[in-house]
Scaffold this motif. Sequence first.
Motif, PDB file in Angstrom:
ATOM      1  N   PRO A  26     -29.974  24.009  63.749  1.00 34.10           N
ATOM      2  CA  PRO A  26     -28.810  24.687  64.353  1.00 34.10           C
ATOM      3  C   PRO A  26     -27.584  24.710  63.431  1.00 34.10           C
ATOM      4  N   LEU A  27     -27.342  23.626  62.703  1.00 32.19           N
ATOM      5  CA  LEU A  27     -26.186  23.620  61.801  1.00 32.19           C
ATOM      6  C   LEU A  27     -26.407  24.565  60.624  1.00 32.19           C
ATOM      7  N   GLY A  28     -27.645  24.660  60.142  1.00 36.60           N
ATOM      8  CA  GLY A  28     -27.962  25.612  59.079  1.00 36.60           C
ATOM      9  C   GLY A  28     -27.773  27.045  59.534  1.00 36.60           C
ATOM     10  N   LEU A  29     -28.193  27.345  60.762  1.00 35.31           N
ATOM     11  CA  LEU A  29     -28.005  28.690  61.303  1.00 35.31           C
ATOM     12  C   LEU A  29     -26.520  29.014  61.484  1.00 35.31           C
ATOM     13  N   MET A  30     -25.742  28.026  61.908  1.00 38.94           N
ATOM     14  CA  MET A  30     -24.304  28.235  62.026  1.00 38.94           C
ATOM     15  C   MET A  30     -23.685  28.482  60.650  1.00 38.94           C
ATOM     16  N   THR A  31     -24.173  27.768  59.642  1.00 42.70           N
ATOM     17  CA  THR A  31     -23.675  27.955  58.282  1.00 42.70           C
ATOM     18  C   THR A  31     -24.006  29.356  57.780  1.00 42.70           C
ATOM     19  N   ILE A  32     -25.188  29.850  58.106  1.00 42.14           N
ATOM     20  CA  ILE A  32     -25.562  31.224  57.731  1.00 42.14           C
ATOM     21  C   ILE A  32     -24.599  32.222  58.370  1.00 42.14           C
ATOM     22  N   LEU A  33     -24.305  32.031  59.652  1.00 43.17           N
ATOM     23  CA  LEU A  33     -23.403  32.945  60.343  1.00 43.17           C
ATOM     24  C   LEU A  33     -21.991  32.922  59.752  1.00 43.17           C
ATOM     25  N   ILE A  34     -21.527  31.748  59.352  1.00 45.28           N
ATOM     26  CA  ILE A  34     -20.157  31.613  58.849  1.00 45.28           C
ATOM     27  C   ILE A  34     -20.053  31.976  57.370  1.00 45.28           C
ATOM     28  N   HIS A  35     -21.005  31.473  56.550  1.00 41.15           N
ATOM     29  CA  HIS A  35     -20.899  31.595  55.093  1.00 41.15           C
ATOM     30  C   HIS A  35     -21.919  32.541  54.462  1.00 41.15           C
ATOM     31  N   GLY A  36     -22.891  32.984  55.228  1.00 42.16           N
ATOM     32  CA  GLY A  36     -23.868  33.920  54.696  1.00 42.16           C
ATOM     33  C   GLY A  36     -25.051  33.280  53.991  1.00 42.16           C
ATOM     34  N   SER A  37     -25.133  31.952  53.973  1.00 44.41           N
ATOM     35  CA  SER A  37     -26.292  31.274  53.387  1.00 44.41           C
ATOM     36  C   SER A  37     -26.524  29.957  54.134  1.00 44.41           C
ATOM     37  N   ASP A  41     -21.805  25.217  49.365  1.00 46.65           N
ATOM     38  CA  ASP A  41     -21.116  24.246  48.532  1.00 46.65           C
ATOM     39  C   ASP A  41     -19.688  24.108  49.034  1.00 46.65           C
ATOM     40  N   GLY A  42     -19.241  22.889  49.121  1.00 50.40           N
ATOM     41  CA  GLY A  42     -17.877  22.664  49.571  1.00 50.40           C
ATOM     42  C   GLY A  42     -17.813  22.346  51.042  1.00 50.40           C
ATOM     43  N   TYR A  43     -16.588  22.229  51.512  1.00 53.49           N
ATOM     44  CA  TYR A  43     -16.337  21.857  52.901  1.00 53.49           C
ATOM     45  C   TYR A  43     -16.571  23.043  53.840  1.00 53.49           C
ATOM     46  N   SER A  44     -17.130  22.735  54.998  1.00 48.68           N
ATOM     47  CA  SER A  44     -17.318  23.727  56.048  1.00 48.68           C
ATOM     48  C   SER A  44     -17.014  23.062  57.385  1.00 48.68           C
TER      49      SER A  44
END
Length: 147
Positions: A26-37, A41-44
Motif C-alpha cells: 500500500p505504501l508503494g502504491l501511494m508513492t506511485i500515485l504521488i511521485h510516479g514511481s 529518493d528523498g523524503y516523502s
Amino acid sequence: MEVHHPAGFWNRLGARIVDGLLLAIPLGLMTILIHGSFFHDGYSPVDLLGYVYAIVLPVIWYGYTVGRKLIGIRIVRMNGQNVGFGTMLLREVVGTLVYIVTLGIGLIVSAFMVGMREDKRAIHDFIAGTYVTKEPPEDQEEEAAVK
C-alpha cells in the motif's frame, strides 16, 4: 522489574518482515500515485505512515502490530502495562535516531543483545523501558479463562 516470556531474535525478525511486507504494497502504491514511481529518493510524506503504523497500532492494540499478532508477540512496558504514545515515540523515533547516528552499528549491537541477553531487550527497549513478550494481554487471558 522482571521480564516474563521474552520474545527472541527470530520471532521479532519474523514479525518485522511480516509488517514490512504488509506495508510495502500500500505504501508503494501511494508513492506511485504521488511521485510516479514505486521507489522515491528523498523524503516523502508516505514515509511517515510507516511510523504512524508502528507507533499508533501497538498503543491501541495491546502492544501488537499485525506482524507481531501473527507471530504471537507484543510490546509491553517493563512493569507489564500496555505501551502508550510516549513510550512508542521513544522506542521508534529515538531508537531510530540512535541507529542512524551510530551508522547502523547500534542496530547490529541490538540484534546481538536480543539474541544473547536473557531478557532479550535491545537498545530501543532500554530507551523506552519496554520488552517484547510472548504473553497475551491480561484481558485476553481472562476471556480465555471464562470460555
